[in-house]
Scaffold this motif. Structure first.
Motif, PDB file in Angstrom:
ATOM      1  N   LYS A   1       0.809  -1.227   0.000  1.00  0.00           N
ATOM      2  CA  LYS A   1       0.000   0.000   0.000  1.00  0.00           C
ATOM      3  C   LYS A   1       0.839   1.272   0.000  1.00  0.00           C
ATOM      4  O   LYS A   1       0.291   2.375   0.022  1.00  0.00           O
ATOM      5  N   LEU A   2       2.149   1.134  -0.003  1.00  0.00           N
ATOM      6  CA  LEU A   2       3.016   2.312   0.017  1.00  0.00           C
ATOM      7  C   LEU A   2       2.822   3.144  -1.243  1.00  0.00           C
ATOM      8  O   LEU A   2       2.776   2.621  -2.355  1.00  0.00           O
ATOM      9  N   VAL A   3       2.709   4.468  -1.075  1.00  0.00           N
ATOM     10  CA  VAL A   3       2.695   5.381  -2.215  1.00  0.00           C
ATOM     11  C   VAL A   3       4.018   6.145  -2.300  1.00  0.00           C
ATOM     12  O   VAL A   3       4.291   6.828  -3.282  1.00  0.00           O
ATOM     13  N   ALA A   4       4.837   6.040  -1.246  1.00  0.00           N
ATOM     14  CA  ALA A   4       6.163   6.663  -1.242  1.00  0.00           C
ATOM     15  C   ALA A   4       7.007   5.973  -0.189  1.00  0.00           C
ATOM     16  O   ALA A   4       6.502   5.488   0.828  1.00  0.00           O
ATOM     17  N   GLY A   5       8.325   5.917  -0.434  1.00  0.00           N
ATOM     18  CA  GLY A   5       9.243   5.333   0.541  1.00  0.00           C
ATOM     19  C   GLY A   5       9.322   3.822   0.437  1.00  0.00           C
ATOM     20  O   GLY A   5       8.836   3.202  -0.506  1.00  0.00           O
ATOM     21  N   LYS A   6       9.929   3.214   1.450  1.00  0.00           N
ATOM     22  CA  LYS A   6      10.053   1.761   1.508  1.00  0.00           C
ATOM     23  C   LYS A   6      10.072   1.322   2.966  1.00  0.00           C
ATOM     24  O   LYS A   6      10.278   2.119   3.882  1.00  0.00           O
TER      25      LYS A   6
ATOM     26  N   GLY B   1      11.677   4.837  12.822  1.00  0.00           N
ATOM     27  CA  GLY B   1      10.964   5.062  11.567  1.00  0.00           C
ATOM     28  C   GLY B   1       9.470   4.840  11.696  1.00  0.00           C
ATOM     29  O   GLY B   1       9.014   3.935  12.405  1.00  0.00           O
ATOM     30  N   VAL B   2       8.698   5.673  11.000  1.00  0.00           N
ATOM     31  CA  VAL B   2       7.238   5.546  10.981  1.00  0.00           C
ATOM     32  C   VAL B   2       6.741   5.697   9.549  1.00  0.00           C
ATOM     33  O   VAL B   2       7.374   6.341   8.709  1.00  0.00           O
ATOM     34  N   ILE B   3       5.605   5.082   9.288  1.00  0.00           N
ATOM     35  CA  ILE B   3       4.893   5.247   8.016  1.00  0.00           C
ATOM     36  C   ILE B   3       3.679   6.117   8.315  1.00  0.00           C
ATOM     37  O   ILE B   3       2.900   5.804   9.217  1.00  0.00           O
ATOM     38  N   VAL B   4       3.517   7.203   7.567  1.00  0.00           N
ATOM     39  CA  VAL B   4       2.476   8.179   7.869  1.00  0.00           C
ATOM     40  C   VAL B   4       1.248   7.940   6.993  1.00  0.00           C
ATOM     41  O   VAL B   4       1.365   7.806   5.770  1.00  0.00           O
ATOM     42  N   GLN B   5       0.101   7.868   7.634  1.00  0.00           N
ATOM     43  CA  GLN B   5      -1.180   7.837   6.929  1.00  0.00           C
ATOM     44  C   GLN B   5      -1.848   9.183   7.168  1.00  0.00           C
ATOM     45  O   GLN B   5      -2.327   9.469   8.262  1.00  0.00           O
ATOM     46  N   GLN B   6      -1.889  10.031   6.139  1.00  0.00           N
ATOM     47  CA  GLN B   6      -2.348  11.403   6.318  1.00  0.00           C
ATOM     48  C   GLN B   6      -3.523  11.779   5.409  1.00  0.00           C
ATOM     49  O   GLN B   6      -4.090  12.850   5.560  1.00  0.00           O
ATOM     50  N   ARG B   7      -3.876  10.908   4.482  1.00  0.00           N
ATOM     51  CA  ARG B   7      -5.017  11.218   3.605  1.00  0.00           C
ATOM     52  C   ARG B   7      -6.321  10.935   4.334  1.00  0.00           C
ATOM     53  O   ARG B   7      -6.471   9.904   4.991  1.00  0.00           O
TER      54      ARG B   7
END
Length: 881
Positions: free
Chosen positions: A603-608, A619-625
């Motif tokens: 589901k990543l739209v950017a990064g890895k 490290g964190v994965i941001v869900q902002q939408r």
């Protein structure tokens, strides 16, 4: 033959090939109109029925209506139908056990049944969902929640009689009755007592399905529904009235007038919620079922209605213009090649009015043939599509059905007829303006052959034949424009409707949870045992199990990372200034365990995602939408913040005073177990269990998400989850199997419909290009014969025709993609009044359209080339096409 117009029928019969080509263009256009209309009506029908199931089949609901006002509402002149529901009272299933109270300090004192009485119309309007049995039809019949059955001392069987002591819930210390306004009746207090008031005998006739989503009180308060025809209204009782209006026009005004006439005092308004969700109402609660109303274009938000109406009108206009252009091409080419014939008729006395009438009569005659066939072809095309849906679905998508609408067929026929008329009127006027002498001198060509410049590029790349092909396009500009226009229209159609498909895909997200079961543990005395997780993960029926860690955290959001658009809509969220940014407390730090990170990567739209790097760098994965609704009812999908990979954010656990810095390693738009955008307006930071512990100071989790293996029985899972809740009242599980099945159903249905829709456009666009280019080439048979007569070989002629097709394709693709992209953006802008999503260049559609246009023109040359191979030069020079 008594008049010149009698030539119409004779010409259609003699020039069969030319007439068939024109009829074919009409058939294509009407097929397009019929297919689009039928598909749109079928999808609308599916959406309406799904919305009715989810939100109810009513337009307005009115809560807390006094008994003496119920009949006044039912008999109001604006009301078409009304369903009535009433609160019958509570009944105790059993008292909560001491063990349960010890394990769950917040446990309710009793397991309750919340008994409500629905009449037949209310049962229908509120779409009560049965697990088994039937709906109640008599006063003494009842249906129970399937979730409540395990709490009865003896499980009630279908057809058995049960006795319920109905009563009220009170505050034990004061004896005051608990006032609850809505049908949901959620919540309880530890200082609570029950007072029985009457004993009722019921026959159990059905079980309601478990709720697809649980809530914090669903383990203690269960719905039960009995039948009450409400013929005898209690004047001292409050009722819930669900109304279907006769007309949806000015629905708010009609409702306000109805309430004002009842003189019931203050009324609060809200949009419709699903059954078992309610609001605290001061007096009268009015809820508009906007989810259903907007499908009829009658939402209480006028801006939404206007936006949807304009967008649909724009789509219809594009289709109309396209069909007119397609038919216009065939008529125009036909008229151009018959100029000498019309000139001859003028020489023997035909007036311009008679010439116009001949062309228009020809259009009418061909319409009578082409339109019925187009209606039939469009309907058959949709029949094939829906038949394939039923085959692919294997019974899973039986809810999707083809709707053959007579009004749609009539409108398609009328639009086709109008298209033919508007297509023929121009060529008819052109034919009427012909000068008899000039027409006879021009040997069948109305355009003068202009002197054109040599294309040095074409000559250098393709030699003298390339120069011939280039000059052929330039010297007859009107014919070139007509042929290119047909191709441009096809490309525009493809890009615009591909954009509509993408738009629908964005805004028709698969609803519901994407997991089969969730197990939560609410015991304040301890945390979930890892042995439970290990047992669940080890079951053969379980595909995946994810531990869910979740804590509320405060975060400092830098000012330049806040989306200005969101700030303008909801600036109240960012008001506490701190360290060159704003502190927000309503954020969440979550983890789905190490195996959850692997699943989230898709589901990543950017990064890895690299677990070791995340552990080292916090490290964190941001869900902002997020998805939100503005005050005027407009739905918007946007990024609340604008974090990028590599940004640093300071966050802290709500129980800690010290901030820690985390690094953004990735961006996702949706969380692991959902295809929906977040509607809570929170920023979520997803990380590893190790980072989670470092930030929060603990590593306990209180929930497990389970994905079942669809090929195996779920019984081992449900048996184990049920055994946990029986051993320890702190355990609670929710069954999402039905919901996820429906979500997959909706996703598959939408995909098939959308791709089928694109398929219709692609086929018709391809046939349109082939038809137009083939017509143009066939009508130039005499011209090609002249070239062969002066020495051009068959191979050179073939090369020239193919190069002409390539030049046509490149030119049309360039213009078509530009116009298509502009219209793609315009349609998106119109829809944005109701649903706002980010627009992006349709690169994939542009690429497909560009390549497809060139390929289609090459395909279009196959039949004319085959025909030219068999043409005798002398015969071709001597005859008309």
């Amino acid at each position: 033959m008594r008049s010149y117009t009698g030539l119409t029928g004779k010409y259609v019969k003699v020039q069969k090939k030319r007439s068939l080509l024109t009829i074919f263009g009409i058939i294509l256009s009407v097929t397009l109109l019929t297919s689009i209309g039928t598909m749109g009506m079928s999808y609308w029908d599916k959406t309406v029925r799904q919305t009715i199931r989810d939100f109810g089949n009513y337009h307005v609901s009115m809560n807390n209506i006094p008994g003496d006002a119920v009949n006044k509402i039912e008999n109001n002149t604006t009301v078409g139908s009304a369903g009535v529901a009433s609160r019958e009272g509570y009944a105790i299933i059993r008292e909560s056990k001491e063990k349960e109270k010890k394990e769950d300090p917040n446990a309710a004192p009793y397991r309750y049944l919340n008994v409500k009485g629905y009449d037949a119309k209310a049962l229908d309007m509120l779409q009560v969902k049965l697990d088994s049995g039937r709906l109640p039809t008599k006063q003494n019949e009842i249906i129970l929640s399937a979730s409540s059955l395990s709490y009865f001392p003896v499980k009630p069987q279908l057809g058995e009689s049960i006795s319920l002591n109905l009563g009220i819930r009170k505050e034990a210390s004061t004896g005051k009755e608990l006032q609850i306004s809505g049908l949901g009746d959620f919540g309880w207090g530890l200082d609570e007592a029950f007072e029985a008031q009457s004993e009722q005998q019921y026959t159990v006739v059905g079980y309601m399905k478990r709720p697809s989503t649980g809530d914090w009180s669903s383990r203690y308060i269960f719905p039960a529904i009995t039948y009450d025809d409400h013929q005898n209204i209690d004047q001292n009782k409050k009722y819930f009235v669900y109304v279907q209006m006769k007309s949806l026009d000015h629905i708010e005004e009609k409702t306000d007038n109805m309430i004002a006439a009842l003189q019931l005092g203050h009324a609060e308004k809200d949009t419709a919620k699903q059954l078992d969700k309610d609001n605290d109402l001061k007096d009268i609660g009015i809820e508009y079922n906007n989810e259903l109303l907007k499908l009829y274009g009658k939402s209480t938000y006028e801006g939404v209605n206007l936006s949807l109406s304009l967008a649909i009108a724009a789509v219809i206009a594009i289709v109309m213009i396209s069909t007119i252009a397609v038919i216009y091409n065939t008529f125009h080419i036909s008229v151009l090649e018959r100029i000498s014939q019309f000139g001859m008729l003028r020489c023997i006395g035909a007036t311009p009015a008679q010439i116009r009438k001949i062309v228009l009569q020809e259009a009418a005659l061909l319409s009578l043939i082409g339109i019925p066939i187009g209606l039939l072809m469009g309907t058959l095309f949709m029949k094939v599509l829906f038949y394939n849906i039923s085959l692919i679905a294997l019974g899973f998508l039986n809810d999707m059905r083809m709707v053959i609408s007579v009004p749609i067929l009539i409108v398609a026929a009328l639009l086709g007829l109008l298209s033919v008329y508007f297509s023929a009127i121009g060529p008819a006027k052109l034919a009427a303006r012909v000068s008899p002498l000039e027409a006879l001198k021009s040997t069948g060509k109305v355009e003068q052959v202009a002197k054109v410049k040599t294309s040095h590029v074409a000559q250098k790349l393709f030699g003298i034949i390339g120069q011939f092909a280039s000059r052929n396009l330039k010297r007859n500009k009107k014919r070139f424009r007509i042929t290119a226009l047909s191709m441009i229209i096809s490309i525009v159609l493809f890009i615009v409707f591909s954009g509509l498909v993408d738009f629908m895909r964005q805004n028709t997200q698969v609803s519901g949870a994407q997991y089969s079961y969730s197990l939560s543990y609410d015991n304040l005395a301890g945390q979930m045992d890892d042995m439970v997780y290990e047992h669940i993960a080890g079951l053969d029926a379980v595909d995946h199990a994810y531990k869910f860690y979740n804590s509320q955290v405060a975060a400092i959001i830098p000012e330049d990372k806040i989306n200005p658009e969101y700030m303008a809509l909801n600036g109240g969220r960012y008001v506490v200034a701190e360290d060159e940014g704003y502190r927000t407390d309503n954020n969440f730090l979550t983890s789905y365990g190490d195996n959850g990170l692997e699943a989230l990567e898709a589901k990543l739209v950017a990064g890895k995602i690299d677990k070791d790097t995340m552990n080292q760098e916090n490290g964190v994965i941001v869900q902002q939408r997020i998805r939100l609704f503005t005050d005027d009812g407009k739905e918007k999908i946007l990024d609340q913040t604008e974090f990028k990979v590599g940004d640093h954010i300071r966050i802290r656990d709500m129980n800690s005073h010290g901030y820690q810095t985390v690094t953004v390693v990735g961006i996702v738009n949706q969380d692991l177990l959902s295809m929906e955008y977040n509607s809570s307006q929170v920023v979520t930071f997803i990380t590893t269990p190790k980072v989670y512990k470092q930030i929060t100071g603990h590593d306990d989790y209180s929930r497990i998400f389970i994905l079942a293996n669809p090929k195996l029985s779920n019984k081992p899972i449900t048996d184990y989850l049920q055994s946990l809740s029986e051993k320890d009242a702190g355990f609670n599980y929710n069954d999402h199997v039905t919901e996820i099945a429906q979500a997959h159903n909706d996703a598959m249905t939408l995909s098939i419909i959308l791709y089928g829709f694109i398929g219709v456009i692609v086929v018709i666009a391809l046939l349109n290009i082939v038809n137009t280019v083939s017509t143009n080439l066939i009508l130039r048979t005499k011209e090609f014969a002249v070239l062969k007569a002066i020495g051009m070989t068959q191979r050179e002629l073939k090369k020239m025709i193919i190069l002409e097709g390539v030049f046509y394709g490149l030119f049309a693709a360039t213009i078509g993609t530009i116009l298509g992209t502009v219209l793609h953006y315009g349609i998106h802008a119109l829809f944005s009044g109701a649903v706002d999503t980010a627009w992006s260049m349709p690169w994939l559609s542009i690429g497909i359209a560009f390549v497809g246009a060139v390929v289609a023109t090459l395909l279009a040359t196959i039949w004319p080339l085959h025909r030219l191979n068999r043409v005798n030069i002398v015969e071709a020079l001597r005859t008309e096409n």
